[in-house]
Scaffold this motif. Structure first.
Motif, PDB file in Angstrom:
ATOM      1  N   ALA A 110       5.489  -1.445   4.471  1.00  0.00           N
ATOM      2  CA  ALA A 110       4.424  -0.616   3.898  1.00  0.00           C
ATOM      3  C   ALA A 110       3.449  -0.156   4.980  1.00  0.00           C
ATOM      4  O   ALA A 110       3.009   1.002   4.978  1.00  0.00           O
ATOM      5  N   THR A 111       3.131  -1.037   5.913  1.00  0.00           N
ATOM      6  CA  THR A 111       2.234  -0.675   7.011  1.00  0.00           C
ATOM      7  C   THR A 111       2.844   0.448   7.853  1.00  0.00           C
ATOM      8  O   THR A 111       2.169   1.415   8.204  1.00  0.00           O
ATOM      9  N   ILE A 112       4.120   0.323   8.154  1.00  0.00           N
ATOM     10  CA  ILE A 112       4.800   1.350   8.955  1.00  0.00           C
ATOM     11  C   ILE A 112       4.842   2.667   8.193  1.00  0.00           C
ATOM     12  O   ILE A 112       4.628   3.739   8.771  1.00  0.00           O
ATOM     13  N   MET A 113       5.097   2.600   6.890  1.00  0.00           N
ATOM     14  CA  MET A 113       5.148   3.833   6.104  1.00  0.00           C
ATOM     15  C   MET A 113       3.787   4.526   6.075  1.00  0.00           C
ATOM     16  O   MET A 113       3.703   5.760   6.122  1.00  0.00           O
ATOM     17  N   LYS A 114       2.710   3.742   6.020  1.00  0.00           N
ATOM     18  CA  LYS A 114       1.369   4.329   6.060  1.00  0.00           C
ATOM     19  C   LYS A 114       1.116   4.999   7.404  1.00  0.00           C
ATOM     20  O   LYS A 114       0.538   6.082   7.472  1.00  0.00           O
ATOM     21  N   GLU A 115       1.549   4.360   8.493  1.00  0.00           N
ATOM     22  CA  GLU A 115       1.386   4.956   9.819  1.00  0.00           C
ATOM     23  C   GLU A 115       2.178   6.249   9.924  1.00  0.00           C
ATOM     24  O   GLU A 115       1.696   7.237  10.479  1.00  0.00           O
ATOM     25  N   GLU A 116       3.405   6.257   9.400  1.00  0.00           N
ATOM     26  CA  GLU A 116       4.215   7.472   9.427  1.00  0.00           C
ATOM     27  C   GLU A 116       3.550   8.587   8.623  1.00  0.00           C
ATOM     28  O   GLU A 116       3.562   9.748   9.029  1.00  0.00           O
ATOM     29  N   GLU A 117       2.970   8.218   7.497  1.00  0.00           N
ATOM     30  CA  GLU A 117       2.293   9.211   6.660  1.00  0.00           C
ATOM     31  C   GLU A 117       1.082   9.791   7.381  1.00  0.00           C
ATOM     32  O   GLU A 117       0.819  10.989   7.302  1.00  0.00           O
ATOM     33  N   MET A 118       0.350   8.936   8.093  1.00  0.00           N
ATOM     34  CA  MET A 118      -0.813   9.418   8.836  1.00  0.00           C
ATOM     35  C   MET A 118      -0.393  10.348   9.959  1.00  0.00           C
ATOM     36  O   MET A 118      -1.068  11.337  10.246  1.00  0.00           O
ATOM     37  N   ILE A 119       0.741  10.065  10.607  1.00  0.00           N
ATOM     38  CA  ILE A 119       1.214  10.898  11.710  1.00  0.00           C
ATOM     39  C   ILE A 119       1.677  12.255  11.189  1.00  0.00           C
ATOM     40  O   ILE A 119       1.331  13.292  11.728  1.00  0.00           O
ATOM     41  N   SER A 120       2.466  12.241  10.105  1.00  0.00           N
ATOM     42  CA  SER A 120       3.003  13.501   9.617  1.00  0.00           C
ATOM     43  C   SER A 120       2.003  14.262   8.760  1.00  0.00           C
ATOM     44  O   SER A 120       1.988  15.479   8.770  1.00  0.00           O
ATOM     45  N   GLY A 121       1.169  13.556   8.010  1.00  0.00           N
ATOM     46  CA  GLY A 121       0.056  14.096   7.245  1.00  0.00           C
ATOM     47  C   GLY A 121       0.233  15.447   6.622  1.00  0.00           C
ATOM     48  O   GLY A 121       0.906  15.613   5.617  1.00  0.00           O
ATOM     49  N   THR A 122      -0.431  16.438   7.191  1.00  0.00           N
ATOM     50  CA  THR A 122      -0.490  17.769   6.582  1.00  0.00           C
ATOM     51  C   THR A 122       0.858  18.459   6.579  1.00  0.00           C
ATOM     52  O   THR A 122       1.115  19.278   5.699  1.00  0.00           O
ATOM     53  N   THR A 123       1.717  18.147   7.522  1.00  0.00           N
ATOM     54  CA  THR A 123       3.024  18.782   7.567  1.00  0.00           C
ATOM     55  C   THR A 123       3.801  18.478   6.296  1.00  0.00           C
ATOM     56  O   THR A 123       4.420  19.361   5.712  1.00  0.00           O
ATOM     57  N   ASP A 124       3.734  17.241   5.848  1.00  0.00           N
ATOM     58  CA  ASP A 124       4.434  16.866   4.630  1.00  0.00           C
ATOM     59  C   ASP A 124       3.858  17.585   3.411  1.00  0.00           C
ATOM     60  O   ASP A 124       4.605  18.006   2.532  1.00  0.00           O
ATOM     61  N   LYS A 125       2.544  17.727   3.346  1.00  0.00           N
ATOM     62  CA  LYS A 125       1.923  18.405   2.214  1.00  0.00           C
ATOM     63  C   LYS A 125       2.342  19.866   2.165  1.00  0.00           C
ATOM     64  O   LYS A 125       2.652  20.395   1.094  1.00  0.00           O
ATOM     65  N   ASP A 126       2.351  20.521   3.315  1.00  0.00           N
ATOM     66  CA  ASP A 126       2.771  21.914   3.373  1.00  0.00           C
ATOM     67  C   ASP A 126       4.235  22.058   2.977  1.00  0.00           C
ATOM     68  O   ASP A 126       4.604  22.964   2.232  1.00  0.00           O
ATOM     69  N   LEU A 127       5.047  21.148   3.465  1.00  0.00           N
ATOM     70  CA  LEU A 127       6.468  21.185   3.153  1.00  0.00           C
ATOM     71  C   LEU A 127       6.701  20.962   1.663  1.00  0.00           C
ATOM     72  O   LEU A 127       7.497  21.666   1.035  1.00  0.00           O
TER      73      LEU A 127
END
Length: 123
Positions: free
Chosen positions: A83-100
């Protein structure tokens, strides 16, 4: 004869510079300049290893190789790390994922509309 010595000096200088580069290049971390996305790759690799370990723990539990208490403890530990790693990945990708995701949702809506129109035309 004078031309040969100039050519040999140029060749010797090029050879010396190449050797110097090959000797000194391990001292510099070129990969930090070449791989800007290495942290994200490291996180993905670590997450994959943790998920594999989690599956192995579950398999061993089902085979009665580890106790239920150990299973619960290890499962909780690895799930927390994942879960910690997934949160870090989400923070790194952030806005790109939302746009996608917005783009994907828009395409799905368009496909649904065209499908409904096609069904309406068939009736």
């Amino acid at each position: 004869m004078h031309d040969i010595s100039i050519i040999s000096m140029i060749f010797s200088a090029a050879l010396a510079l190449t050797c110097l580069f090959l000797i000194l290049s391990p001292l510099f971390k070129w990969d930090t300049y070449l791989h800007l996305d290495s942290k994200n790759q490291d996180l993905a690799t670590t997450k994959e290893a943790l998920l594999t370990t989690l599956n192995e723990i579950e398999f061993e539990y089902k085979m009665d190789k580890i106790s239920p208490a150990d299973y619960k403890h290890l499962k909780k530990q690895y799930e927390t790390e994942i879960a910690t790693i997934m949160k870090e990945e989400e923070m790194i990708s952030g806005t790109t994922d939302k746009d996608l995701m917005a783009e994907v949702e828009k395409e799905i809506e368009e496909q649904m509309k065209s499908y409904k129109n096609k069904r309406r035309d068939e009736k």
